[in-house]
Design a protein around this motif. Sequence first.
Motif, PDB file in Angstrom:
ATOM      1  N   MET A 150      20.229  13.100 -33.337  1.00 23.34           N
ATOM      2  CA  MET A 150      21.646  12.761 -33.203  1.00 23.34           C
ATOM      3  C   MET A 150      22.449  13.284 -34.391  1.00 23.34           C
ATOM      4  O   MET A 150      23.554  13.820 -34.222  1.00 23.34           O
ATOM      5  N   LEU A 151      21.887  13.152 -35.595  1.00 22.64           N
ATOM      6  CA  LEU A 151      22.585  13.615 -36.799  1.00 22.64           C
ATOM      7  C   LEU A 151      22.751  15.130 -36.799  1.00 22.64           C
ATOM      8  O   LEU A 151      23.818  15.645 -37.176  1.00 22.64           O
ATOM      9  N   ILE A 152      21.725  15.857 -36.357  1.00 23.29           N
ATOM     10  CA  ILE A 152      21.809  17.315 -36.314  1.00 23.29           C
ATOM     11  C   ILE A 152      22.892  17.759 -35.331  1.00 23.29           C
ATOM     12  O   ILE A 152      23.651  18.710 -35.597  1.00 23.29           O
ATOM     13  N   ILE A 153      22.997  17.082 -34.208  1.00 26.51           N
ATOM     14  CA  ILE A 153      24.042  17.418 -33.241  1.00 26.51           C
ATOM     15  C   ILE A 153      25.423  17.181 -33.856  1.00 26.51           C
ATOM     16  O   ILE A 153      26.343  17.991 -33.684  1.00 26.51           O
ATOM     17  N   VAL A 154      25.570  16.084 -34.605  1.00 26.77           N
ATOM     18  CA  VAL A 154      26.853  15.800 -35.266  1.00 26.77           C
ATOM     19  C   VAL A 154      27.149  16.857 -36.326  1.00 26.77           C
ATOM     20  O   VAL A 154      28.288  17.332 -36.446  1.00 26.77           O
ATOM     21  N   LEU A 201      32.881  17.174 -27.438  1.00 23.78           N
ATOM     22  CA  LEU A 201      32.751  15.872 -26.779  1.00 23.78           C
ATOM     23  C   LEU A 201      31.332  15.331 -26.909  1.00 23.78           C
ATOM     24  O   LEU A 201      31.122  14.150 -27.211  1.00 23.78           O
ATOM     25  N   LEU A 202      30.341  16.208 -26.682  1.00 25.79           N
ATOM     26  CA  LEU A 202      28.947  15.779 -26.782  1.00 25.79           C
ATOM     27  C   LEU A 202      28.610  15.370 -28.213  1.00 25.79           C
ATOM     28  O   LEU A 202      27.938  14.354 -28.438  1.00 25.79           O
ATOM     29  N   CYS A 203      29.080  16.154 -29.183  1.00 26.37           N
ATOM     30  CA  CYS A 203      28.797  15.859 -30.593  1.00 26.37           C
ATOM     31  C   CYS A 203      29.513  14.592 -31.046  1.00 26.37           C
ATOM     32  O   CYS A 203      28.947  13.786 -31.802  1.00 26.37           O
ATOM     33  N   LEU A 415      24.311   3.989 -26.180  1.00 27.89           N
ATOM     34  CA  LEU A 415      25.765   3.886 -26.033  1.00 27.89           C
ATOM     35  C   LEU A 415      26.433   5.241 -26.234  1.00 27.89           C
ATOM     36  O   LEU A 415      27.297   5.649 -25.448  1.00 27.89           O
ATOM     37  N   GLY A 416      26.037   5.960 -27.291  1.00 30.05           N
ATOM     38  CA  GLY A 416      26.599   7.294 -27.518  1.00 30.05           C
ATOM     39  C   GLY A 416      26.272   8.248 -26.393  1.00 30.05           C
ATOM     40  O   GLY A 416      27.117   9.056 -25.973  1.00 30.05           O
ATOM     41  N   SER A 417      25.062   8.163 -25.871  1.00 27.33           N
ATOM     42  CA  SER A 417      24.655   9.043 -24.769  1.00 27.33           C
ATOM     43  C   SER A 417      25.434   8.750 -23.501  1.00 27.33           C
ATOM     44  O   SER A 417      25.761   9.664 -22.736  1.00 27.33           O
ATOM     45  N   LEU A 418      25.726   7.468 -23.268  1.00 25.11           N
ATOM     46  CA  LEU A 418      26.505   7.111 -22.080  1.00 25.11           C
ATOM     47  C   LEU A 418      27.925   7.675 -22.181  1.00 25.11           C
ATOM     48  O   LEU A 418      28.477   8.160 -21.179  1.00 25.11           O
ATOM     49  N   ILE A 419      28.516   7.636 -23.365  1.00 20.09           N
ATOM     50  CA  ILE A 419      29.834   8.255 -23.560  1.00 20.09           C
ATOM     51  C   ILE A 419      29.761   9.744 -23.263  1.00 20.09           C
ATOM     52  O   ILE A 419      30.641  10.314 -22.599  1.00 20.09           O
ATOM     53  N   ALA A 420      28.703  10.400 -23.752  1.00 20.95           N
ATOM     54  CA  ALA A 420      28.534  11.833 -23.515  1.00 20.95           C
ATOM     55  C   ALA A 420      28.396  12.135 -22.034  1.00 20.95           C
ATOM     56  O   ALA A 420      28.971  13.113 -21.524  1.00 20.95           O
ATOM     57  N   MET A 421      27.650  11.303 -21.309  1.00 17.48           N
ATOM     58  CA  MET A 421      27.456  11.539 -19.874  1.00 17.48           C
ATOM     59  C   MET A 421      28.762  11.397 -19.097  1.00 17.48           C
ATOM     60  O   MET A 421      29.091  12.239 -18.258  1.00 17.48           O
ATOM     61  N   ILE A 446      20.576  15.203 -24.969  1.00 13.61           N
ATOM     62  CA  ILE A 446      21.122  13.850 -24.854  1.00 13.61           C
ATOM     63  C   ILE A 446      20.409  13.078 -23.753  1.00 13.61           C
ATOM     64  O   ILE A 446      20.133  11.878 -23.889  1.00 13.61           O
ATOM     65  N   LEU A 447      20.052  13.745 -22.657  1.00 11.95           N
ATOM     66  CA  LEU A 447      19.283  13.076 -21.606  1.00 11.95           C
ATOM     67  C   LEU A 447      17.913  12.653 -22.128  1.00 11.95           C
ATOM     68  O   LEU A 447      17.412  11.570 -21.790  1.00 11.95           O
ATOM     69  N   VAL A 448      17.295  13.505 -22.946  1.00 15.77           N
ATOM     70  CA  VAL A 448      16.010  13.143 -23.550  1.00 15.77           C
ATOM     71  C   VAL A 448      16.196  11.985 -24.531  1.00 15.77           C
ATOM     72  O   VAL A 448      15.335  11.091 -24.615  1.00 15.77           O
ATOM     73  N   VAL A 449      17.298  11.979 -25.258  1.00 17.79           N
ATOM     74  CA  VAL A 449      17.601  10.868 -26.160  1.00 17.79           C
ATOM     75  C   VAL A 449      17.680   9.558 -25.383  1.00 17.79           C
ATOM     76  O   VAL A 449      17.194   8.510 -25.840  1.00 17.79           O
ATOM     77  N   ILE A 450      18.262   9.617 -24.195  1.00 19.78           N
ATOM     78  CA  ILE A 450      18.337   8.421 -23.348  1.00 19.78           C
ATOM     79  C   ILE A 450      16.928   7.942 -22.997  1.00 19.78           C
ATOM     80  O   ILE A 450      16.613   6.746 -23.109  1.00 19.78           O
ATOM     81  N   GLY A 451      16.074   8.878 -22.558  1.00 16.18           N
ATOM     82  CA  GLY A 451      14.712   8.499 -22.220  1.00 16.18           C
ATOM     83  C   GLY A 451      13.955   7.959 -23.416  1.00 16.18           C
ATOM     84  O   GLY A 451      13.207   6.971 -23.302  1.00 16.18           O
TER      85      GLY A 451
END
Length: 468
Positions: A150-154, A201-203, A415-421, A446-451
């Motif tokens: 998550m930090l790398i994406i940011v 948006l994803l970041c 929560l962050g992943s749901l916003i991204a979706m 992000i989908l993998v992060v959800i899993g």
Amino acid sequence: MILRLERCCFVSLLGLLIWLPIPLGSNRVWAWTIGEIWIALTAFALGFVFLVLRKREYFQRLKTFYWLLIPFALFQFWVFCQIVPLPTYVLAGISPVAASAYERVGAAWGYISLDPAATYIALIKGVAYLFFIVCAALLIHTKKRLKMVMLIIVISGTLQALYASFNVLWGIESSWIFHLPETDVATGSFVYKNHLANYLLLCLSMGIGLIVIDLSTSAARPVSWQAWINQTLQLLVSKKMLVRLSLIIMVIALVMTRSRMGNSALFISTFVVGIIALVFYKHRPPRLTWLLASLFVVDIILLGSFFGVEKVQERLAQTHLTSDTRHLVVEWSLPMIKDFLFTGSGLGSFYMIFPGYTQHAIGFYDHAHNEYVQFTAEVGLPATLLLGFSLLWAMMLTISVIRHRQSRTCKGAALGSLIAMVAMLLHISVDFNLQAPANTVTFLTILVVIGASHTIITPIQNRKVAHV
């Protein structure tokens, strides 16, 4: 040695996430080829680790991602079927429109795809995505790694935002490396402004998730003014404040893209997911409501007023059907969907097939500016619904994590992943953001992060297992 190789694979995964947006969003043949080779080498090294260690937990990790791996693998199998040569009399029973197209040129054999070369390229790209999902699912198996991804994406989004903003504020006329023309609209290292907006948006969503992770679940206690000053100073130099500053920078760049749906998606997704969090979030941090409110007041309204949100509002107000022909592309694609409802015309074939459905000259469109329409036209309704099942399942998993898990890391990531979706599902209704590999790979991450947020075992769960 083997464990060190596994860690190197994880570092390679992180490096890929930062690299992909840099060469024009990897939306060029040479750029996505580099990405495919990168993924292949990482998968090969991880496969070697897998064969040497032969740990049962590797199989268990992959099994927990059945909701993503199986539909995606079946989707790639169907794309492969689209370029399998068939006699035209057999093809006529599967896709009559495709069969008639090959018969008109006197071909005895044909394909479900009307552009087999483009479909073959899309298949190779899709297989690379599948290998990426497998690698990410195997490598993101601890809370520390989850937060690192998550930090790398940011960080990547912040770098893109800084580059895009500086180009606009300094009046740069051409990009530094590729010498593409620059205007007063932010594009970063992407070619298309909406691709940058979608990437930001994803970041941004991952940044919100990181801040939620660091929110305390205990109620604030009254303190003396000396202690309050001390806490404030600590906050100013904390990692949380750096992430918050990154969000501000990315919001500025998002507004500078002048993307109507990109900015609207940030409003809507944050508002919708905020309501979901207030309803379902178990042991909700007291400051969560203030965090979501600040995203509207500070980032969007105040900062936007200084960096051009009024221009976005003007674009929204001045948008007329007569001046924007994208709605015509969607309208004229409906007969295309009807002709190829079950089989599709071939993944990647839209740019070649669509001119046959245009009713008057509106310029060249190589994409439908609506991913739902384009995917349905290219691969058919069943295959599109198959991918939709994965997204729906992912959304259900995020709500389950927010409601039932006790780990702050997992809940914040969900929560962050749901916003991204939600933001992605909104944005692709008017644009073709999944055609840029940088955006697609980030979204798959992000989908993998959800899993991972749903399956990562926490210390509490370990104690329960040990007790049993």
